[in-house]
Design a protein around this motif. Structure first.
Motif, mmCIF file in Angstrom:
data_model
loop_
_atom_site.group_PDB
_atom_site.id
_atom_site.type_symbol
_atom_site.label_atom_id
_atom_site.label_comp_id
_atom_site.label_asym_id
_atom_site.label_seq_id
_atom_site.Cartn_x
_atom_site.Cartn_y
_atom_site.Cartn_z
ATOM 1 N N ILE A 92 0.827 -1.200 0.000
ATOM 2 C CA ILE A 92 0.000 0.000 0.000
ATOM 3 C C ILE A 92 0.867 1.259 0.000
ATOM 4 C CG2 ILE A 92 -1.555 1.392 1.436
ATOM 5 C CD1 ILE A 92 -2.988 -1.251 2.145
ATOM 6 N N ILE A 93 1.940 1.262 0.803
ATOM 7 C CA ILE A 93 2.740 2.482 0.894
ATOM 8 C C ILE A 93 3.756 2.622 -0.236
ATOM 9 C CG2 ILE A 93 2.440 2.660 3.384
ATOM 10 C CD1 ILE A 93 5.346 1.764 3.712
ATOM 11 N N THR A 94 4.034 1.537 -0.963
ATOM 12 C CA THR A 94 5.045 1.620 -2.024
ATOM 13 C C THR A 94 4.465 1.490 -3.430
ATOM 14 O OG1 THR A 94 5.534 -0.750 -1.880
ATOM 15 C CG2 THR A 94 6.876 0.740 -0.525
ATOM 16 N N SER A 95 3.164 1.240 -3.552
ATOM 17 C CA SER A 95 2.550 1.035 -4.871
ATOM 18 C C SER A 95 1.523 2.131 -5.145
ATOM 19 C CB SER A 95 1.826 -0.313 -4.923
ATOM 20 O OG SER A 95 2.703 -1.359 -4.609
ATOM 21 N N PRO A 96 1.375 2.506 -6.414
ATOM 22 C CA PRO A 96 0.290 3.435 -6.736
ATOM 23 C C PRO A 96 -1.046 2.684 -6.701
ATOM 24 C CG PRO A 96 1.474 2.823 -8.720
ATOM 25 C CD PRO A 96 2.196 2.186 -7.567
ATOM 26 N N GLY A 97 -2.029 3.234 -6.039
ATOM 27 C CA GLY A 97 -3.337 2.582 -5.965
ATOM 28 C C GLY A 97 -3.342 1.429 -4.968
ATOM 29 N N PHE A 98 -4.484 0.781 -4.870
ATOM 30 C CA PHE A 98 -4.626 -0.350 -3.958
ATOM 31 C C PHE A 98 -4.076 -1.599 -4.628
ATOM 32 C CE2 PHE A 98 -6.745 -3.753 -1.654
ATOM 33 C CZ PHE A 98 -6.641 -3.303 -0.340
ATOM 34 N N PRO A 99 -3.286 -2.407 -3.916
ATOM 35 C CA PRO A 99 -2.748 -3.641 -4.511
ATOM 36 C C PRO A 99 -3.873 -4.526 -5.059
ATOM 37 C CG PRO A 99 -1.731 -3.217 -2.377
ATOM 38 C CD PRO A 99 -2.850 -2.227 -2.532
ATOM 39 N N GLN A 100 -3.745 -4.927 -6.296
ATOM 40 C CA GLN A 100 -4.817 -5.650 -6.980
ATOM 41 C C GLN A 100 -4.928 -7.121 -6.586
ATOM 42 O OE1 GLN A 100 -7.124 -4.060 -8.873
ATOM 43 N NE2 GLN A 100 -6.025 -2.301 -8.030
ATOM 44 N N ASN A 101 -3.910 -7.671 -5.944
ATOM 45 C CA ASN A 101 -3.966 -9.097 -5.630
ATOM 46 C C ASN A 101 -4.661 -9.382 -4.299
ATOM 47 O OD1 ASN A 101 -1.802 -7.831 -4.348
ATOM 48 N ND2 ASN A 101 -0.630 -9.704 -4.171
ATOM 49 N N TYR A 102 -5.263 -8.360 -3.675
ATOM 50 C CA TYR A 102 -6.017 -8.560 -2.443
ATOM 51 C C TYR A 102 -7.476 -8.291 -2.707
ATOM 52 C CZ TYR A 102 -1.644 -8.734 0.074
ATOM 53 O OH TYR A 102 -0.414 -9.101 0.525
ATOM 54 N N GLN A 103 -8.314 -9.142 -2.137
ATOM 55 C CA GLN A 103 -9.748 -8.955 -2.289
ATOM 56 C C GLN A 103 -10.172 -7.888 -1.290
ATOM 57 O OE1 GLN A 103 -11.964 -12.487 -1.542
ATOM 58 N NE2 GLN A 103 -13.927 -11.552 -2.015
ATOM 59 N N ALA A 104 -10.858 -6.861 -1.773
ATOM 60 C CA ALA A 104 -11.339 -5.805 -0.894
ATOM 61 C C ALA A 104 -12.810 -5.559 -1.171
ATOM 62 C CB ALA A 104 -10.539 -4.530 -1.120
ATOM 63 N N HIS A 105 -13.540 -5.162 -0.162
ATOM 64 C CA HIS A 105 -14.961 -4.889 -0.303
ATOM 65 C C HIS A 105 -15.263 -3.508 0.255
ATOM 66 C CE1 HIS A 105 -15.828 -9.069 -1.293
ATOM 67 N NE2 HIS A 105 -15.073 -9.425 -0.284
ATOM 68 N N GLU A 125 12.633 -4.144 6.126
ATOM 69 C CA GLU A 125 12.370 -2.806 5.607
ATOM 70 C C GLU A 125 11.507 -2.001 6.572
ATOM 71 O OE1 GLU A 125 13.681 -1.224 2.997
ATOM 72 O OE2 GLU A 125 14.903 -2.988 2.591
ATOM 73 N N PHE A 126 10.495 -2.635 7.158
ATOM 74 C CA PHE A 126 9.659 -1.925 8.122
ATOM 75 C C PHE A 126 10.444 -1.548 9.372
ATOM 76 C CE2 PHE A 126 5.521 -3.043 6.146
ATOM 77 C CZ PHE A 126 5.005 -1.764 6.160
ATOM 78 N N LEU A 127 11.277 -2.446 9.839
ATOM 79 C CA LEU A 127 12.069 -2.138 11.030
ATOM 80 C C LEU A 127 13.032 -0.990 10.761
ATOM 81 C CD1 LEU A 127 12.732 -5.739 12.362
ATOM 82 C CD2 LEU A 127 11.114 -4.052 13.248
ATOM 83 N N LYS A 128 13.606 -0.943 9.551
ATOM 84 C CA LYS A 128 14.519 0.144 9.185
ATOM 85 C C LYS A 128 13.770 1.458 8.960
ATOM 86 C CE LYS A 128 16.775 -2.108 5.866
ATOM 87 N NZ LYS A 128 17.653 -2.329 4.708
ATOM 88 N N SER A 129 12.526 1.386 8.503
ATOM 89 C CA SER A 129 11.778 2.585 8.113
ATOM 90 C C SER A 129 11.350 3.430 9.311
ATOM 91 C CB SER A 129 10.538 2.193 7.314
ATOM 92 O OG SER A 129 9.547 1.650 8.165
ATOM 93 N N GLY A 130 11.211 2.824 10.466
ATOM 94 C CA GLY A 130 10.726 3.551 11.632
ATOM 95 C C GLY A 130 9.209 3.685 11.670
ATOM 96 N N LEU A 131 8.518 3.118 10.673
ATOM 97 C CA LEU A 131 7.059 3.168 10.661
ATOM 98 C C LEU A 131 6.514 2.144 11.658
ATOM 99 C CD1 LEU A 131 6.432 3.336 6.807
ATOM 100 C CD2 LEU A 131 6.205 5.199 8.451
#
Length: 115
Positions: free
Chosen positions: A25-38, A67-73
């Protein structure tokens, strides 16, 4: 004194899949298409649960965690929950545990417990 005991009460079923979705989500434009969302309104207000398909035992999984641990997020890590119960630990141990805000704690209290 008996040896301390630790019980796992509940856990997020696939925590690395949560991190992968957050990373996409934070590195891709738009919502990732390989996840089902409603859209909740499409479901009449009912929520559905979809388990993301992601093998946590891959080098990609390790890289995302690093990557998350390094990012501080911290936000994505807060979406992962583990609930433990400790028994037979010292008061000094519990005082050290509650000194951090990395987790939430409940402790037996003499104000509410009849001994």
């Amino acid at each position: 004194m008996e040896a301390p005991k630790v019980y796992l009460i509940s856990a997020t079923p696939n925590p690395r899949a949560i991190l992968k979705l957050c990373w996409e989500i934070i590195t891709s434009p738009g919502f990732p298409q390989n996840y089902q969302a409603h859209d909740i309104t499409e479901l009449g207000g009912d929520l559905t649960y979809t388990e993301p398909s992601f093998d946590p035992n891959t080098p990609e999984s390790d890289k995302i965690v690093e990557e998350f641990l390094k990012s501080g997020l911290g936000g994505p890590l807060e979406m992962i929950n583990f609930v433990f119960a400790f028994e037979g630990v010292t008061r000094a141990f519990t005082h050290q545990m509650v000194r951090t805000r990395l987790a939430s704690y409940m402790q037996q209290s003499q104000r509410f417990t009849n001994f």
